[in-house]
Scaffold this motif. Structure first.
Motif, PDB file in Angstrom:
ATOM      1  N   ASP A 182     -59.209 -13.566 -32.522  1.00 52.26           N
ATOM      2  CA  ASP A 182     -57.956 -13.627 -33.051  1.00 52.26           C
ATOM      3  C   ASP A 182     -57.832 -14.694 -34.104  1.00 52.26           C
ATOM      4  N   LEU A 183     -57.628 -14.375 -35.548  1.00 51.64           N
ATOM      5  CA  LEU A 183     -57.312 -15.516 -36.484  1.00 51.64           C
ATOM      6  C   LEU A 183     -55.764 -15.505 -37.067  1.00 51.64           C
ATOM      7  N   THR A 184     -55.302 -16.608 -37.261  1.00 52.52           N
ATOM      8  CA  THR A 184     -54.096 -16.712 -37.928  1.00 52.52           C
ATOM      9  C   THR A 184     -54.403 -17.699 -39.306  1.00 52.52           C
ATOM     10  N   ALA A 185     -53.589 -17.765 -40.191  1.00 53.04           N
ATOM     11  CA  ALA A 185     -53.315 -18.351 -41.360  1.00 53.04           C
ATOM     12  C   ALA A 185     -51.994 -18.438 -41.839  1.00 53.04           C
ATOM     13  N   ARG A 186     -51.571 -19.684 -42.402  1.00 53.81           N
ATOM     14  CA  ARG A 186     -50.113 -19.776 -42.830  1.00 53.81           C
ATOM     15  C   ARG A 186     -50.394 -20.846 -44.370  1.00 53.81           C
ATOM     16  N   TYR A 187     -49.674 -20.350 -45.211  1.00 61.50           N
ATOM     17  CA  TYR A 187     -49.678 -21.347 -46.535  1.00 61.50           C
ATOM     18  C   TYR A 187     -48.260 -21.493 -46.885  1.00 61.50           C
ATOM     19  N   ASP A 188     -47.971 -22.694 -47.136  1.00 65.69           N
ATOM     20  CA  ASP A 188     -46.399 -22.877 -47.673  1.00 65.69           C
ATOM     21  C   ASP A 188     -46.599 -23.692 -49.113  1.00 65.69           C
ATOM     22  N   GLN A 189     -45.929 -23.181 -50.056  1.00 69.63           N
ATOM     23  CA  GLN A 189     -46.148 -23.798 -51.299  1.00 69.63           C
ATOM     24  C   GLN A 189     -44.570 -24.309 -51.598  1.00 69.63           C
ATOM     25  N   PRO A 190     -44.522 -25.660 -51.694  1.00 65.76           N
ATOM     26  CA  PRO A 190     -43.280 -26.246 -51.865  1.00 65.76           C
ATOM     27  C   PRO A 190     -42.663 -25.731 -53.270  1.00 65.76           C
ATOM     28  N   LEU A 191     -41.229 -25.605 -53.409  1.00 65.59           N
ATOM     29  CA  LEU A 191     -40.445 -25.298 -54.517  1.00 65.59           C
ATOM     30  C   LEU A 191     -39.647 -26.522 -55.079  1.00 65.59           C
ATOM     31  N   GLY A 192     -39.226 -26.370 -56.266  1.00 66.05           N
ATOM     32  CA  GLY A 192     -38.322 -27.601 -56.860  1.00 66.05           C
ATOM     33  C   GLY A 192     -37.157 -27.829 -56.079  1.00 66.05           C
ATOM     34  N   ASN A 193     -36.789 -26.833 -55.526  1.00 67.60           N
ATOM     35  CA  ASN A 193     -35.338 -26.967 -54.853  1.00 67.60           C
ATOM     36  C   ASN A 193     -35.344 -27.876 -53.574  1.00 67.60           C
ATOM     37  N   GLY A 194     -36.518 -27.925 -53.230  1.00 70.94           N
ATOM     38  CA  GLY A 194     -36.735 -28.621 -51.788  1.00 70.94           C
ATOM     39  C   GLY A 194     -37.116 -27.426 -50.832  1.00 70.94           C
ATOM     40  N   GLY A 195     -37.067 -25.960 -51.147  1.00 73.06           N
ATOM     41  CA  GLY A 195     -37.391 -25.142 -50.304  1.00 73.06           C
ATOM     42  C   GLY A 195     -39.008 -24.837 -50.288  1.00 73.06           C
ATOM     43  N   ARG A 196     -39.397 -23.734 -49.656  1.00 67.63           N
ATOM     44  CA  ARG A 196     -40.709 -23.405 -49.544  1.00 67.63           C
ATOM     45  C   ARG A 196     -41.002 -21.861 -49.646  1.00 67.63           C
ATOM     46  N   ALA A 197     -42.113 -21.258 -50.320  1.00 71.63           N
ATOM     47  CA  ALA A 197     -42.385 -20.056 -50.371  1.00 71.63           C
ATOM     48  C   ALA A 197     -43.831 -19.993 -49.520  1.00 71.63           C
ATOM     49  N   PHE A 198     -43.693 -19.137 -48.417  1.00 68.99           N
ATOM     50  CA  PHE A 198     -44.973 -19.018 -47.667  1.00 68.99           C
ATOM     51  C   PHE A 198     -45.573 -17.624 -47.655  1.00 68.99           C
ATOM     52  N   ILE A 199     -46.713 -17.596 -47.167  1.00 67.47           N
ATOM     53  CA  ILE A 199     -47.290 -16.410 -46.708  1.00 67.47           C
ATOM     54  C   ILE A 199     -48.152 -16.626 -45.361  1.00 67.47           C
ATOM     55  N   ALA A 200     -48.140 -15.576 -44.385  1.00 69.87           N
ATOM     56  CA  ALA A 200     -48.705 -16.127 -43.121  1.00 69.87           C
ATOM     57  C   ALA A 200     -49.505 -14.677 -42.801  1.00 69.87           C
ATOM     58  N   GLY A 201     -50.434 -14.712 -42.128  1.00 71.06           N
ATOM     59  CA  GLY A 201     -51.236 -13.495 -41.479  1.00 71.06           C
ATOM     60  C   GLY A 201     -51.745 -13.908 -40.064  1.00 71.06           C
ATOM     61  N   ASP A 202     -51.967 -12.633 -39.478  1.00 71.86           N
ATOM     62  CA  ASP A 202     -52.678 -12.763 -38.277  1.00 71.86           C
ATOM     63  C   ASP A 202     -53.573 -11.537 -37.975  1.00 71.86           C
ATOM     64  N   PHE A 203     -54.942 -11.644 -37.521  1.00 70.00           N
ATOM     65  CA  PHE A 203     -55.798 -10.468 -37.401  1.00 70.00           C
ATOM     66  C   PHE A 203     -56.753 -10.584 -36.069  1.00 70.00           C
ATOM     67  N   ASN A 204     -56.576  -9.593 -35.476  1.00 69.37           N
ATOM     68  CA  ASN A 204     -57.274  -9.354 -33.871  1.00 69.37           C
ATOM     69  C   ASN A 204     -58.064  -8.334 -34.047  1.00 69.37           C
ATOM     70  N   ILE A 205     -59.368  -8.520 -33.491  1.00 66.94           N
ATOM     71  CA  ILE A 205     -60.294  -7.632 -33.275  1.00 66.94           C
ATOM     72  C   ILE A 205     -60.892  -7.712 -31.896  1.00 66.94           C
ATOM     73  N   GLN A 206     -61.107  -6.390 -31.328  1.00 67.87           N
ATOM     74  CA  GLN A 206     -61.428  -6.297 -29.952  1.00 67.87           C
ATOM     75  C   GLN A 206     -62.854  -5.712 -29.749  1.00 67.87           C
ATOM     76  N   GLY A 207     -63.744  -6.156 -28.819  1.00 69.64           N
ATOM     77  CA  GLY A 207     -64.963  -5.784 -28.775  1.00 69.64           C
ATOM     78  C   GLY A 207     -65.176  -4.611 -27.632  1.00 69.64           C
ATOM     79  N   TYR A 208     -66.495  -4.202 -27.376  1.00 67.48           N
ATOM     80  CA  TYR A 208     -66.438  -2.948 -26.603  1.00 67.48           C
ATOM     81  C   TYR A 208     -65.691  -3.114 -25.193  1.00 67.48           C
ATOM     82  N   THR A 209     -65.100  -1.988 -24.977  1.00 68.03           N
ATOM     83  CA  THR A 209     -64.108  -2.076 -23.700  1.00 68.03           C
ATOM     84  C   THR A 209     -64.144  -0.618 -23.403  1.00 68.03           C
ATOM     85  N   GLN A 210     -64.493  -0.693 -21.760  1.00 67.00           N
ATOM     86  CA  GLN A 210     -64.641   0.568 -21.189  1.00 67.00           C
ATOM     87  C   GLN A 210     -63.449   0.686 -20.145  1.00 67.00           C
ATOM     88  N   PHE A 211     -62.770   2.002 -20.543  1.00 69.67           N
ATOM     89  CA  PHE A 211     -61.584   2.226 -19.734  1.00 69.67           C
ATOM     90  C   PHE A 211     -61.635   2.681 -18.500  1.00 69.67           C
TER      91      PHE A 211
END
Length: 760
Positions: A660-689
């Motif tokens: 499981d991988l996650t990442a978030r980047y916040d870019q400060p803006l001139g008005n004191g707010g922030r623009a951001f981008i965030a992602g998550d990724f999950n991969i599952q190995g061999y599984t027998q049902f």
């Protein structure tokens, strides 16, 4: 629906503040990572100083995963290393696995080795375990046996949900989103003092909605005259939840917390895509996600109403505090399904139509009572202790219907159903002591004695249309076991930033009864208690000037007399014990802030498990005497049935790895707010049902990703974002119905917009 959801978020609010992750002490970016506080030992402690393996997910993270309307419990699967969650019975019956230990049985009376606890209340029945979590503060996954302090007894571990509690300061938070298929998700809470410093309240709600999006293209005349071609016939749901909490603090020593909740759920049970799996392959890419051909079950309706409440009272005597937790839960409802996954005439075997599979499980009434009393010494110093006792009682009346009940009037058998009365009672005494042997080295020892008793009575048999009883099995079965559980751990504080620990624990799961087989006039099946001996060792660290946290654990366990579940010729679950199962593996979690505005997270679990019993066999995928899948284990024939030897096979639904991988980047803006981008990724190995090896009933490399891009206003007044869940539209195999080569898929891609914030 959209207007109601967004109106609920915005009404009365002039300003918002982003809901900060409450599990961490908030720090300015340059200060690195904050501390995570958990209650894994029934007291607030820094995660880095707890001598057992605990995975944590914040309320914010869970709300991100469910922004598209996903089930709040299934969305946790793989997000905490070592945790896997799945369901083949819709949103009312999740099945949990920790370190590969779980139960694939779909029986409404099935027991699971994973215990669910919401706000210190045990939820043991499989339907109660589906209670959604909302307005949640954090989730803790306690891996390994946990008998000393929590639950009745558990061999696999505990998933513990803690909601946001009432406080003496007014505060509210809300997260709302809309997306594909008219999906709506609203998770909100508001609270504050009714009488300052005496009585506080918090109201919370979760509303989830999705329109039907799956077409039923069956064009014949169905057995029950219900199935004709329909567009957008199923796949949707309405899940409405509300909770009220009151906190009474009449003095410095006494507190009383009252909580009541309700759930009203209507939706579609799991959709089985018959024939999606072709012999020799697990590739399901050719099967459309949004099309089925069901000749029965009236589009798989599902409906449950659940109510509950609890009272937690604590009196602090000074040297020790006495706590009482009294809780009651009740539920009723039904789940109906075309269990063969399609029209029988469309899937001939040996030249004959096969299937006509339709069933309904209905809980007419379920009641659960629990009472826990605990006395704990005041935390602090070199010596800490706590002792307590638990009484648990759950009982239900459950009906199971099979196909004959639903046929046309001319062929209908109104007696073709059974009624069961299930009772499970348990009592336990437990305790734990912790002592700092020498500077920086602490020993913790805990123990529990538990009696677990189960009884199943057959109140009505599945008779002929004329009312003649043909059942010859048992009608009343009682099983009981009384066993100890224990654990011991050592924690060494090597430095202020590094802790080392080791833990050994033994637990057990009580005996189990499977009564549903009576609907096919088959006798009950049972399994005796299983026991587990588990060892783990790990390191917890804060590195690089508190910008990197890295926790890792290695573990091994053996389960003696492990309870397993296979199928009989009718597709019914059959309980049995195998001699043992062995497993070993590791879990690792890392959070890193390499630069002030970037946060990276990673979780990894590795697992190797094996069933060890040369004399245990499981029935394979057989239909009309024909084996319809590719079995890779040695087989034997018993009459018309074929059985596979499962010795050496991995445990079912136990992924060999999960990332499981996650990442978030916040870019400060001139008005004191922030623009951001965030992602998550999950991969599952061999599984027998399933228990036996095949080419078809496995998955390997399943993955899903999520993305969120947005804007946070100055001073975190609010957050607006666009998001995507399952962004690449993966169609992952999540479960199977063996005899019909039927597949169960993951949730579809949801793209939408979200708005969240906090008002004070």
């Amino acid at each position: 629906m959209l207007g109601v959801a967004l109106g609920s978020v915005l009404c009365g609010s002039a300003a918002f503040a982003q809901d900060a992750a409450p599990v961490q002490t908030q720090a300015a970016p340059e200060e690195g990572l904050g501390d995570i506080v958990v209650t894994a030992e029934r007291r607030s402690e820094n995660l880095q100083k707890v001598p057992l393996s605990v995975g944590v997910a914040s309320g914010d993270a869970l709300r991100t995963y469910t922004s598209g309307g996903d089930d709040t419990l299934l969305a946790l699967s793989g997000r905490v290393p070592g945790l896997y969650v799945e369901s083949t019975t819709g949103r009312i019956f999740p099945r949990f696995y920790i370190r590969g230990l779980g139960n694939i049985d779909f029986y409404l009376g099935a027991s699971q080795p994973v215990t669910i606890i919401q706000d210190d209340v045990i939820l043991e029945h499989v339907v109660l375990k589906s209670n959604p979590v909302y307005d949640v503060r954090q989730v803790e996954v306690l891996r390994g046996p946990q008998g000393s302090l929590f639950g009745r007894n558990t061999t696999a571990g505990i998933i513990k949900f803690d909601t946001i509690k009432p406080s003496n300061d007014f505060e509210s938070r809300a997260s709302a989103s809309v997306g594909s298929y008219n999906s709506v998700n609203l998770d909100a809470g508001v609270g504050g003092p009714l009488i300052k410093d005496l009585l506080s309240i918090r109201l919370s709600t979760l509303i989830q909605h999705r329109e039907n999006y799956v077409d039923n293209r069956f064009a014949g005349v169905s057995a029950d005259n219900t199935a004709t071609p329909r567009k957008d016939a199923m796949g949707g749901f309405d899940d409405r939840n509300v909770r009220v909490q009151l906190a009474l603090t009449p003095g410095e020593r006494f507190t009383l917390d009252l909580s009541g909740h309700a759930r009203w759920y209507d939706g579609t049970s799991t959709l089985f895509h018959r024939g999606a799996l072709k012999k020799g392959s697990n590739d399901v890419s050719a099967e459309p996600r949004n099309v089925v051909s069901y000749d029965e079950a009236n589009d798989n309706p599902q409906s449950y109403n659940t109510y509950g409440g609890s009272a937690r009272a604590t009196y602090d005597f000074g040297p020790a505090a006495l706590t009482s937790i009294t809780a009651y839960e009740t539920t009723s409802g039904f789940s109906r399904g075309d269990t063969d996954g399609g029209a029988a005439a469309n899937f001939p075997v040996g030249g004959q139509p096969n299937g006509f599979g339709q069933s309904q499980g209905q809980i007419r009434d379920l009641d659960q009572w629990s009472q826990e009393v605990r006395l704990a010494g005041t935390p602090g110093g070199r010596f800490n202790w706590q002792v307590g006792g638990l009484y648990f009682d759950t009982r239900d009346i459950t009906d199971f219907y099979q196909r004959g009940y639903f046929l046309t009037t001319a062929a209908r058998n109104p007696n073709n159903w059974v009624r069961l009365h299930n009772v499970n009672t348990s009592w336990a005494g437990f305790g734990q002591v912790s002592y700092e042997l020498v500077d920086k080295l602490t020993l913790t020892v805990g123990g529990r004695i538990t009696e677990d008793k189960k009884r199943t009575q057959l109140l009505k048999t599945a008779d002929t249309a004329a009312g003649v009883v043909t059942y010859r099995g048992r009608t009343d079965v009682t099983l009981k076991a009384t066993k100890p559980s224990w654990d011991a751990s050592l924690l060494y504080q090597a430095s202020p930033d590094v802790s080392l620990y080791t833990r050994v624990a033994e637990g057990f799961r009580g005996p189990t009864i499977q009564g549903r087989s009576a609907v096919f006039n088959s006798d009950f099946t049972t399994a005796k208690s299983e026991t587990i001996l588990s060892w783990e060792g790990g390191v917890k660290s804060r590195l690089l000037n508190n910008t990197l946290s890295l926790n890792a654990t290695v573990f091994a366990y053996r389960v003696e007399d492990i309870q397993l579940n296979g199928n009989d010729v009718n597709g019914n679950g059959v309980l049995f014990n195998a001699d043992k199962a062995d497993a070993y593996g590791m879990e690792a979690e890392a959070n890193w802030k390499p630069v002030p505005n970037l946060t990276l997270g990673a979780g990894l679990s590795l697992l190797h498990s094996k069933i060890r019993d040369k004399n245990v066999y499981a029935q394979v995928c057989i239909l009309n005497g024909v084996v319809v899948c590719t079995v890779e284990d040695p087989t034997i024939k018993v009459g018309a049935n074929t059985f596979a030897q499962i010795d050496g096979n991995p445990l079912p639904n136990a992924p060999e790895y999960n990332v499981d991988l996650t990442a978030r980047y916040d870019q400060p803006l001139g008005n004191g707010g922030r623009a951001f981008i965030a992602g998550d990724f999950n991969i599952q190995g061999y599984t027998q049902f399933v228990l036996y090896k095949t080419k078809e009933f496995t998955a390997n490399g399943n993955f899903e990703g999520g993305l969120k891009i947005g804007y946070a206003a100055p001073d975190d007044a609010y957050e607006f974002a666009v998001f995507a869940r399952n962004i690449t539209g993966e169609k992952n195999l999540k479960g199977v119905i063996e005899n019909y080569m039927a597949a169960v898929f993951n949730e579809p891609r949801i793209i939408g917009v979200s708005l969240s914030g906090k008002f004070r």
